[in-house]
Write a protein that holds these residues in place. Structure first.
Motif, mmCIF file in Angstrom:
data_model
loop_
_atom_site.group_PDB
_atom_site.id
_atom_site.type_symbol
_atom_site.label_atom_id
_atom_site.label_comp_id
_atom_site.label_asym_id
_atom_site.label_seq_id
_atom_site.Cartn_x
_atom_site.Cartn_y
_atom_site.Cartn_z
ATOM 1 N N ASP A 191 0.803 -1.225 0.000
ATOM 2 C CA ASP A 191 0.000 0.000 0.000
ATOM 3 C C ASP A 191 0.837 1.276 0.000
ATOM 4 N N ARG A 192 2.157 1.157 -0.070
ATOM 5 C CA ARG A 192 3.003 2.364 -0.116
ATOM 6 C C ARG A 192 2.599 3.206 -1.328
ATOM 7 N N ARG A 193 2.361 4.472 -1.114
ATOM 8 C CA ARG A 193 1.889 5.353 -2.192
ATOM 9 C C ARG A 193 2.995 5.616 -3.202
ATOM 10 N N ALA A 194 2.599 5.681 -4.459
ATOM 11 C CA ALA A 194 3.565 5.895 -5.530
ATOM 12 C C ALA A 194 2.864 6.519 -6.732
ATOM 13 N N ALA A 195 3.663 6.953 -7.683
ATOM 14 C CA ALA A 195 3.144 7.491 -8.947
ATOM 15 C C ALA A 195 4.035 7.014 -10.078
ATOM 16 N N VAL A 196 3.412 6.531 -11.135
ATOM 17 C CA VAL A 196 4.144 6.168 -12.352
ATOM 18 C C VAL A 196 3.881 7.265 -13.373
ATOM 19 N N CYS A 197 4.944 7.945 -13.777
ATOM 20 C CA CYS A 197 4.832 9.069 -14.711
ATOM 21 C C CYS A 197 5.368 8.629 -16.066
ATOM 22 N N ARG A 198 4.525 8.676 -17.075
ATOM 23 C CA ARG A 198 4.867 8.157 -18.395
ATOM 24 C C ARG A 198 4.816 9.277 -19.430
ATOM 25 N N GLU A 199 5.848 9.330 -20.283
ATOM 26 C CA GLU A 199 5.875 10.283 -21.396
ATOM 27 C C GLU A 199 5.662 11.731 -20.927
ATOM 28 N N LEU A 200 6.386 12.122 -19.912
ATOM 29 C CA LEU A 200 6.235 13.471 -19.358
ATOM 30 C C LEU A 200 6.454 14.540 -20.419
ATOM 31 N N THR A 201 5.587 15.520 -20.440
ATOM 32 C CA THR A 201 5.552 16.684 -21.340
ATOM 33 C C THR A 201 5.188 16.318 -22.774
ATOM 34 N N LYS A 202 4.998 15.043 -23.079
ATOM 35 C CA LYS A 202 4.703 14.633 -24.450
ATOM 36 C C LYS A 202 3.196 14.519 -24.673
ATOM 37 N N THR A 203 2.823 14.207 -25.891
ATOM 38 C CA THR A 203 1.410 14.163 -26.271
ATOM 39 C C THR A 203 0.612 13.204 -25.411
ATOM 40 N N TYR A 204 1.181 12.023 -25.131
ATOM 41 C CA TYR A 204 0.448 11.000 -24.386
ATOM 42 C C TYR A 204 0.900 10.913 -22.933
ATOM 43 N N GLU A 205 1.218 12.062 -22.344
ATOM 44 C CA GLU A 205 1.611 12.092 -20.939
ATOM 45 C C GLU A 205 0.536 11.443 -20.061
ATOM 46 N N GLU A 206 0.982 10.633 -19.110
ATOM 47 C CA GLU A 206 0.060 9.963 -18.198
ATOM 48 C C GLU A 206 0.714 9.830 -16.832
ATOM 49 N N VAL A 207 -0.040 10.098 -15.787
ATOM 50 C CA VAL A 207 0.432 9.920 -14.416
ATOM 51 C C VAL A 207 -0.571 9.036 -13.698
ATOM 52 N N ARG A 208 -0.120 7.860 -13.257
ATOM 53 C CA ARG A 208 -0.958 6.928 -12.503
ATOM 54 C C ARG A 208 -0.511 6.945 -11.054
ATOM 55 N N ARG A 209 -1.451 7.158 -10.142
ATOM 56 C CA ARG A 209 -1.140 7.232 -8.726
ATOM 57 C C ARG A 209 -1.886 6.142 -7.977
ATOM 58 N N GLY A 210 -1.260 5.597 -6.941
ATOM 59 C CA GLY A 210 -1.915 4.565 -6.147
ATOM 60 C C GLY A 210 -0.911 3.818 -5.309
ATOM 61 N N GLY A 211 -1.364 2.715 -4.701
ATOM 62 C CA GLY A 211 -0.461 1.859 -3.959
ATOM 63 C C GLY A 211 0.416 1.068 -4.914
ATOM 64 N N LEU A 212 1.561 0.598 -4.431
ATOM 65 C CA LEU A 212 2.495 -0.107 -5.308
ATOM 66 C C LEU A 212 1.897 -1.376 -5.895
ATOM 67 N N ALA A 213 1.162 -2.145 -5.097
ATOM 68 C CA ALA A 213 0.548 -3.367 -5.611
ATOM 69 C C ALA A 213 -0.485 -3.042 -6.683
ATOM 70 N N GLU A 214 -1.264 -2.011 -6.463
ATOM 71 C CA GLU A 214 -2.264 -1.583 -7.440
ATOM 72 C C GLU A 214 -1.600 -1.158 -8.749
ATOM 73 N N LEU A 215 -0.507 -0.419 -8.653
ATOM 74 C CA LEU A 215 0.196 0.030 -9.844
ATOM 75 C C LEU A 215 0.853 -1.139 -10.570
ATOM 76 N N ALA A 216 1.364 -2.110 -9.805
ATOM 77 C CA ALA A 216 1.961 -3.292 -10.428
ATOM 78 C C ALA A 216 0.922 -4.060 -11.232
ATOM 79 N N GLU A 217 -0.277 -4.162 -10.679
ATOM 80 C CA GLU A 217 -1.364 -4.853 -11.386
ATOM 81 C C GLU A 217 -1.710 -4.119 -12.678
ATOM 82 N N TRP A 218 -1.744 -2.797 -12.631
ATOM 83 C CA TRP A 218 -2.014 -1.999 -13.825
ATOM 84 C C TRP A 218 -0.931 -2.199 -14.883
#
Length: 289
Positions: A191-218
């Motif tokens: 449940d440690r909080r984290a954020a995965v930041c993808r393609e920063l500043t680019k057209t398809y920039e995406e930031v996913r936030r959540g617990g580490l297990a939740e992000l791993a599943e994603w």
């Protein structure tokens, strides 16, 4: 001010140039001038450099040389000789600041040792950009670069960071993201909080936030692009967890027929402690006479 160590013995100047991490429009006027006026431009990818120069409508007047991981050691010595002749060398990587998980450190170290002036042109940084948009504490943080590729080495490195109280920033390749997030969940807690930041500043920039297990599943379905991971630091409890009690709870569950792995995971999650830490404590208890 330019920084150097000891007396400057040459008129040359090494310029570490921060490159845009996605948008060419983020470059500064000083970078345009540096590319135009440098005697030598050492680029991680010469084709990308020429493409950037075209987008900026800048004509590079000096010599362009390649400077990447495979030739960094040999090229650094060559460039230092050029600097000692009194010339200006600009180093630019594909994105971000040279020397930060990119070529640049060896040349900077040699230039400093030779008394050559070293300066930088600040530019966009995936590290601080991801930290800013993560929503996690940014007053104190540390940059950990890329986690080790081998699972065992990665687990040991992350285990050593389990009690790190500062927010942590990592780079990761998209095809290794799922495995790294799973390893982080095991080392830091699901449940440690984290954020995965993808393609920063680019057209398809995406930031996913959540617990580490939740992000791993994603991430299990696959992720593309340049990845920066920001993980919250460990929050020190007023009272440390009673590991003996947690170990006893695991042993009770195992005695009732539950698998040890499942028992450790459930107890660790409920107590808010890293799974690896509890597993090691259980293992020590079972191995002791």
């Amino acid at each position: 001010m330019p920084c150097h160590n000891g007396p400057v013995r040459a008129d040359g100047r090494l310029v570490l140039a921060g490159a845009p991490i996605g948008q060419a429009g983020d470059v500064s006027p000083r970078l345009r001038e540096a590319l135009r006026d440098a005697d030598v431009v050492a680029a991680e990818d010469t084709r990308r450099l020429r493409r950037l120069a075209t987008e900026l409508d800048v004509e590079i007047g000096g010599r362009i040389v390649s400077y990447y991981d495979a030739n960094e050691a040999a090229r650094a010595q060559e460039l230092v000789e050029t600097l000692k002749e009194g010339r200006t060398v600009v180093v630019i990587t594909d994105a971000g600041m040279p020397g930060v998980s990119d070529p640049g450190y060896r040349l900077t170290r040699l230039a400093v040792e030779e008394g050559v002036t070293v300066t930088a042109l600040p530019g966009p940084s995936a590290v601080t950009t991801a930290l800013a948009v993560s929503g996690l504490p940014s007053d104190r943080f540390c940059f950990e670069g890329f986690p080790p590729r081998k699972p065992g080495e990665r687990a040991r490195r992350l285990s050593a960071l389990a009690r790190e109280e500062r927010t942590m920033v990592f780079f990761e390749a998209p095809h290794r993201l799922h495995g790294s997030l799973e390893a982080m969940a095991e080392a830091f807690g699901a449940d440690r909080r984290a954020a995965v930041c993808r393609e920063l500043t680019k057209t398809y920039e995406e930031v996913r936030r959540g617990g580490l297990a939740e992000l791993a599943e994603w991430a299990a379905a696959g992720v593309k692009g340049e990845i920066t991971v920001v993980v919250a630091g460990h929050v020190a409890d007023e009272r440390p967890p009673d590991m003996a009690a947690l170990v006893a709870e695991v042993e009770r569950r195992v005695a009732e027929g539950e698998q040890r792995k499942t028992a450790v995971a459930d107890v660790a999650r409920a107590a808010g402690v890293p799974k690896r830490e509890l597993y090691d404590a259980v293992h020590r208890r079972s191995s002791s006479p």
